[in-house]
Design an enzyme around this catalytic site. Structure first.
Site, PDB file in Angstrom:
ATOM      1  N   LYS A   6       5.082   4.316  -1.130  1.00 17.11           N
ATOM      2  CA  LYS A   6       5.319   5.550  -1.791  1.00 17.11           C
ATOM      3  C   LYS A   6       6.667   6.116  -1.096  1.00 17.11           C
ATOM      4  CE  LYS A   6       0.319   6.328  -2.142  1.00 17.11           C
ATOM      5  NZ  LYS A   6      -0.901   7.038  -1.514  1.00 17.11           N
ATOM      6  N   GLY A  52       0.791  -1.257   0.111  1.00 19.19           N
ATOM      7  CA  GLY A  52      -0.008   0.043  -0.034  1.00 19.19           C
ATOM      8  C   GLY A  52       0.704   1.393   0.015  1.00 19.19           C
ATOM      9  N   SER A  53       0.330   2.129   0.641  1.00 20.03           N
ATOM     10  CA  SER A  53       1.130   3.523   0.838  1.00 20.03           C
ATOM     11  C   SER A  53       2.459   3.699   1.204  1.00 20.03           C
ATOM     12  CB  SER A  53       0.107   4.512   1.177  1.00 20.03           C
ATOM     13  OG  SER A  53      -0.958   4.648   0.538  1.00 20.03           O
ATOM     14  N   THR A  54       2.786   2.693   1.887  1.00 19.83           N
ATOM     15  CA  THR A  54       4.077   2.846   2.656  1.00 19.83           C
ATOM     16  C   THR A  54       5.163   2.675   1.440  1.00 19.83           C
ATOM     17  OG1 THR A  54       4.322   0.348   2.969  1.00 19.83           O
ATOM     18  CG2 THR A  54       3.463   1.757   4.636  1.00 19.83           C
TER      19      THR A  54
END
Length: 496
Positions: free
Chosen positions: A228, A224-226
């Site tokens: 990014k 997920g957004s980790t």
């Protein structure tokens, strides 16, 4: 000598030569394969004829040995015991009279049994002095307080999950927790009733929670957004953007290249042409998806590989390879760059990402065995820290640190704030799970803690998968960040 006697003598001589050849073949050529043959009962008897050496944490053993009742078919004298077995199982693995061994118990079996060639001098000396043969010790890098904080946090949360924590400066593994877990003591013996029954209960086909799965090392999840953080590093390293304050070329709505599909953000957040800092603070899908698409698959893949993706790690226990795919089109690369599509990572891998950023761009090889000792605690092998790669420059790492610290100070990671002169940088993530996100998402948090003297003693990754939680309550900041905070605090307090 007459002809019949001569023939008999020659035949007997040939038999002796054949016997000698066979004997040398068995002793020198086949010795190792016979020794390792699972049907060779003598090896098993020898392995459990004396107490095993111990696996050590913080100077104290977390393992032991106890005498068994030698009766019936059980001719094995000692069996393994474990202290807080379920908490330490992802580190120790198991050693069972009936079911063999895995992880450290298997990898360092020669040291623990005393059969390793490096213990020859010690064993010879003990034999001369009449001392009973004893196994050596495996001294780990683990921090007991951090491990307890990790395991207790996962247990309190319920569901399933894992934690990995590293010392960014050295690569030492400080915590490696997985939940649900199992107690290796429950099947350490050779009882046909108790041990077999306990073993059977733990198998995945009988227990859907799969407690014997080491989720910290062997399970890969969409990060997920980790992820990014990796995408931001790629943008900085490739010169797409040069500072945290530079505005990005990020339109709203953002239609992924080659499609008519809009990549959406979660909630009403300020993502249009947002700066890199604001984009990470609010976790803008549009910004980082477009960054990945603009850079392209090749550059994103190269950066992910610098962080350790697409390669197994050996700690020495094997960690599964995390995945960032090649040969993706532009829209697939966009989705992968926000930690979805095919992107998958172990908790150890995401701890490595946080660790590299915290260590000014230098990624150290993760390891959990500090040293190996003989039975009289002489050091026979020592692990030296080793640089694995340089995913980003020191200057860009510091830019990314400031962005991650904003996430914790003013963004979605506020639950990881520690205070008292400790600066925390982090990134939350809520990763889609199931077909069309039909199942409860995974909650992620990666972080590091920086002390007043500038040192960074710990980086952490936490993932939670809770099928029973209320879907709207699942977030990296809400579920995973508090566990990461407690692990970081445990490491910091142990340094005082």
């Amino acid at each position: 000598m007459n002809k019949p006697l001569r023939r008999i003598a020659i035949f007997c001589g040939l038999l002796v030569l054949a016997l000698l050849a066979r004997d040398n073949w068995l002793q020198y050529v086949k010795a190792d394969s016979l020794k390792d043959d699972p049907k060779n009962r003598r090896v098993t008897i020898a392995r459990y004829s004396t107490p095993r050496g111990d696996i050590i944490v913080d100077g104290e053993p977390i393992t032991g040995s106890t005498k068994t009742s030698k009766s019936g078919l059980n001719d094995l004298e000692y069996k393994r015991t474990y202290k807080n077995g379920a908490m330490w199982a992802p580190v120790t693995g198991y050693a069972s009279q009936a079911f063999g061994a895995n992880q450290l118990e298997s990898i360092e079996d020669g040291i623990l049994t005393g059969d390793d060639d490096r213990l020859f001098f010690r064993n010879t000396l003990d034999m001369i002095t009449g001392k009973e043969k004893a196994g050596g010790n495996v001294v780990t890098t683990l921090n007991g307080a951090a491990q307890k904080a990790a395991y207790d946090g996962l247990k309190k949360q319920g569901g399933k999950g894992a934690v990995a924590a590293l010392d960014p400066a050295t690569g030492k593994i400080l915590a490696l927790a997985s939940y649900p877990s199992y107690d290796p003591s429950s099947f350490a013996g050779n009882s046909t009733d108790v041990d077999s029954k306990n073993w059977t209960k733990l198998q995945k086909k009988n227990n859907p929670d799969d407690p014997m799965l080491n989720r910290a090392l062997r399970e890969t999840y969409p990060p997920g957004s980790t992820f990014k953080v990796v995408t931001a590093a790629a943008a900085l390293e490739n010169g797409l953007y040069k500072s945290a304050e530079e505005k990005t070329d990020s339109p709203l709505p953002y239609i992924m290249k080659g499609t008519t599909t809009e990549l959406k953000n979660e909630g009403n957040i300020p993502c249009k042409n947002a700066t890199m800092r604001v984009a990470l603070q609010y976790s803008c899908n549009t910004v980082f998806g477009k960054i990945g698409s603009d850079l392209g698959n090749d550059k994103m893949l190269a950066e992910a590989k610098k962080f350790g993706f697409d390669q197994e790690q050996f700690t020495p226990v094997r960690s599964s390879a995390s995945v960032f795919s090649d040969d993706m089109n532009s829209s697939q690369t966009a989705l992968s760059s926000i930690g979805q599509f095919n992107t998958a990572a172990t908790p150890l891998q995401m701890a490595m990402v946080a660790s590299a950023v915290a260590n000014d761009g230098k990624l150290m090889k993760p390891y959990m065995v500090d040293k190996l000792q003989s039975s009289n605690v002489d050091t026979i092998a020592q692990t030296d820290p080793e640089e694995l790669s340089q995913p980003l420059s020191s200057e860009n790492a510091q830019i990314l640190q400031s962005m991650m610290e904003t996430v914790v100070k003013d963004g979605t990671g506020k639950n990881a704030q520690i205070g008292d002169g400790v600066t925390v940088g982090g990134k939350t993530g809520t990763a889609q799970h199931g077909v069309e996100n039909s199942e409860n998402p995974y909650a992620w948090f990666i972080s590091y803690a920086k002390l007043g003297d500038g040192s960074t003693p710990v980086a952490v990754a936490v993932v939670i998968e809770d099928d029973n939680a209320v879907r709207d309550d699942i977030s990296g900041g809400g579920l995973a960040a508090p566990i990461a905070k407690s692990v970081m605090e445990a490491v910091i307090n142990s340094k005082k």
